[in-house]
Design an enzyme around this catalytic site. Structure first.
Site, PDB file in Angstrom:
ATOM      1  N   GLU A  46       0.614  -1.713  -0.177  1.00  0.00           N
ATOM      2  CA  GLU A  46       0.171   0.122  -0.001  1.00  0.00           C
ATOM      3  C   GLU A  46       0.833   1.001   0.031  1.00  0.00           C
ATOM      4  O   GLU A  46       0.411   2.252  -0.531  1.00  0.00           O
ATOM      5  CB  GLU A  46      -0.776   0.309   1.373  1.00  0.00           C
ATOM      6  CG  GLU A  46      -1.891  -0.811   0.977  1.00  0.00           C
ATOM      7  CD  GLU A  46      -1.388  -2.557   2.360  1.00  0.00           C
ATOM      8  OE1 GLU A  46       0.038  -2.585   1.813  1.00  0.00           O
ATOM      9  OE2 GLU A  46      -1.733  -3.267   2.977  1.00  0.00           O
ATOM     10  N   CYS A  80      -0.055   0.218   7.884  1.00  0.00           N
ATOM     11  CA  CYS A  80      -0.719   0.883   6.919  1.00  0.00           C
ATOM     12  C   CYS A  80      -2.137   1.172   6.533  1.00  0.00           C
ATOM     13  O   CYS A  80      -2.889   2.089   5.658  1.00  0.00           O
ATOM     14  CB  CYS A  80      -1.237  -0.157   5.318  1.00  0.00           C
ATOM     15  SG  CYS A  80       0.600  -0.931   4.876  1.00  0.00           S
ATOM     16  N   THR A 282      11.659 -39.866   2.158  1.00  0.00           N
ATOM     17  CA  THR A 282      11.706 -39.095   3.278  1.00  0.00           C
ATOM     18  C   THR A 282      10.347 -38.371   2.554  1.00  0.00           C
ATOM     19  O   THR A 282       9.340 -37.955   3.683  1.00  0.00           O
ATOM     20  CB  THR A 282      12.549 -38.144   2.532  1.00  0.00           C
ATOM     21  OG1 THR A 282      13.974 -38.285   2.911  1.00  0.00           O
ATOM     22  CG2 THR A 282      12.393 -36.860   3.168  1.00  0.00           C
TER      23      THR A 282
HETATM   24  C1  AOF Z   1       0.264  -4.961   4.436  1.00  0.00           C
HETATM   25  N1  AOF Z   1       1.051  -4.888   3.174  1.00  0.00           N
HETATM   26  O1  AOF Z   1       2.300  -5.457   1.909  1.00  0.00           O
HETATM   27  C2  AOF Z   1       2.268  -6.944   3.970  1.00  0.00           C
HETATM   28  C3  AOF Z   1       1.632  -6.954   4.854  1.00  0.00           C
HETATM   29  O2  AOF Z   1       7.717  -6.410  10.098  1.00  0.00           O
HETATM   30  P1  AOF Z   1       6.335  -5.969   8.909  1.00  0.00           P
HETATM   31  O3  AOF Z   1       6.227  -4.228   9.339  1.00  0.00           O
HETATM   32  O4  AOF Z   1       7.067  -5.649   7.623  1.00  0.00           O
HETATM   33  O5  AOF Z   1       5.181  -6.374   8.998  1.00  0.00           O
HETATM   34  C4  AOF Z   1       4.851  -7.558   8.634  1.00  0.00           C
HETATM   35  C5  AOF Z   1       3.494  -8.030   9.038  1.00  0.00           C
HETATM   36  O6  AOF Z   1       2.557  -6.866   7.955  1.00  0.00           O
HETATM   37  C6  AOF Z   1       3.581  -9.717   7.946  1.00  0.00           C
HETATM   38  O7  AOF Z   1       3.622 -10.224   9.026  1.00  0.00           O
HETATM   39  C7  AOF Z   1       1.678  -9.124   7.460  1.00  0.00           C
HETATM   40  O8  AOF Z   1       1.095  -9.571   9.084  1.00  0.00           O
HETATM   41  C8  AOF Z   1       1.773  -7.916   7.502  1.00  0.00           C
HETATM   42  N2  AOF Z   1       2.519  -7.907   5.244  1.00  0.00           N
HETATM   43  N3  AOF Z   1       0.752  -5.994   4.965  1.00  0.00           N
HETATM   44  O9  AOF Z   1      -0.345  -4.193   4.723  1.00  0.00           O
HETATM   45  C9  AOF Z   1       1.485  -5.590   3.038  1.00  0.00           C
HETATM   46  N4  AOF Z   1       3.584  -7.196   3.345  1.00  0.00           N
HETATM   47 ZN    ZN Z   2       1.550  -3.144   5.870  1.00  0.00          ZN
END
Ligand code: AOF
Ligand code: ZN
Length: 337
Positions: A46, A80, A282
């Site tokens: 986002e 976000c 495996t």
């Molecule tokens: C979103 N948009 O593009 C992604 C999300 O450590 P951070 O800040 O990168 O947060 C990771 C967590 O954020 C991940 O476990 C998932 O819950 C969310 N990922 N969320 O709004 C994104 N990559």
């Molecule tokens: Zn986010």
């Protein structure tokens, strides 16, 4: 949303343990911004999409599409959902809710509480299909094991010991696909029998991408020390009968339950997308231990008449692929006969 999913896939090799996420911003039926999560620790989809909009004034009348619920937590990056509210985006369309307990539902709640019009579940299945390992790791608490093997049309995956005949099965096209699957995985798992017999490199040399960590299951400490995997500088983990570190290889004692130890060692290192490349023993053990979350069976148009039998999956595949002369079947939660 399908465009979001396409964008999300561009992050396939570098986002783990984070999900693959893409986002599109639409103003009066026209895409004015796009973005995707390109690597773990980097900006979320986002953020990239909002940043890419040339005229931020238009955001006040735009719809933001994203395949995962916008986050509401301070992780490696700020929330976000806050950014969406700050930019006064009035509508958000989401495919999947985020199972991550620090987000789960809270991102959507925060948006709704800030009068953002939110719709969820759009293309939910298509979106779920690109983030199975992420959902699995969040909901089940262990890595996602995807098994892959190639077999002849008459069901063999290897030659009998001592056979001089070629044991080559899959075509060049299928081999490249496998290397792509490897590049999109965090680790490749094999048994010590396969490692000793094939002396494999388990790299991604046929495609442009990172080499995953190699993991060998060797509960009886039978792995040869002169294998090529110990010499090329890549990282290895051997689940074995000792705890020690030698060069780029970490040996971990399997103790009583090799699969519990395996799960733990992988999770501790954020290795969640695991490609299991055999051998037959495996693969069968993995399924018995309830760890075969997906199977990809490549079938080449050749018959051998004899050899080492490939696993046989009960039921119908969930998806079919074609790679030149070869076919491939995907099974989710396969049951072996
Ligand atoms: C979103 N948009 O593009 C992604 C999300 O450590 P951070 O800040 O990168 O947060 C990771 C967590 O954020 C991940 O476990 C998932 O819950 C969310 N990922 N969320 O709004 C994104 N990559
Ligand atoms: Zn986010």
């Amino acid at each position: 949303m399908l465009r979001c999913i396409d964008l999300a896939k561009r992050g396939a090799m570098y986002t783990s343990p984070n999900p693959q996420v893409g986002s599109v911003i639409v103003y009066r039926g026209k895409i004015i911004g796009e973005g995707f999560h390109s690597k773990v620790g980097g900006p979320h989809a986002e953020v990239e999409a909002i940043r890419s909009v040339a005229d931020p004034d238009l955001l006040k009348e735009s719809t933001l599409y994203v395949n995962l619920e916008p986050c509401s937590h301070h992780g490696r990056t700020p929330p976000c959902a806050d950014l969406i509210v700050e930019n006064k985006i009035p509508r958000v369309v989401v495919a999947n809710e985020d199972p991550n307990p620090s987000v789960s539902g809270k991102g959507l709640e925060h948006l709704r509480a800030s009068s953002v019009d939110v719709m969820t579940g759009v293309c939910a299945q298509e979106a779920e299909a690109i983030n199975r390992p992420f959902f699995h790791q969040q909901l089940v608490g262990r890595p996602y094991y995807k098994a892959k093997w190639a077999r002849t049309s008459d069901g063999f995956m290897g030659r009998q010991e001592g056979s001089e005949k070629s044991s080559h099965i899959s075509s060049d096209l299928a081999n490249r696909w496998v290397h792509q699957l490897r590049a999109e995985s965090d680790a490749i798992l094999v048994g010590s029998g396969t490692a000793n017999a094939d002396d494999p490199l388990l790299t991604t040399r046929l495609v442009d991408g990172p080499d995953p960590v190699r993991v060998v299951l060797d509960p009886n400490g039978e792995l040869r020390s002169d294998l090529r995997m110990f010499k090329d500088g890549g990282a290895n983990i051997v689940v074995s009968n000792v705890d020690k570190e030698e060069g780029n290889t970490l040996f971990v004692d399997a103790n009583e339950n090799i699969y519990d130890v395996l799960d733990r060692v992988l999770m501790e290192r954020d290795l969640v997308k695991i490609l299991v490349e055999g051998g037959a023993h495996t693969l069968r053990e993995l399924e018995r231990a309830g760890r075969m979350d997906e199977a990809l069976e490549i079938i080449a148009p050749m018959t051998w008449g004899n050899g080492l039998k490939a696993p046989k999956v009960a039921g119908k595949p969930t998806r079919n692929y074609e790679f030149g002369p070869d076919r491939a079947n995907q099974y989710l939660k396969p049951v072996l006969e």
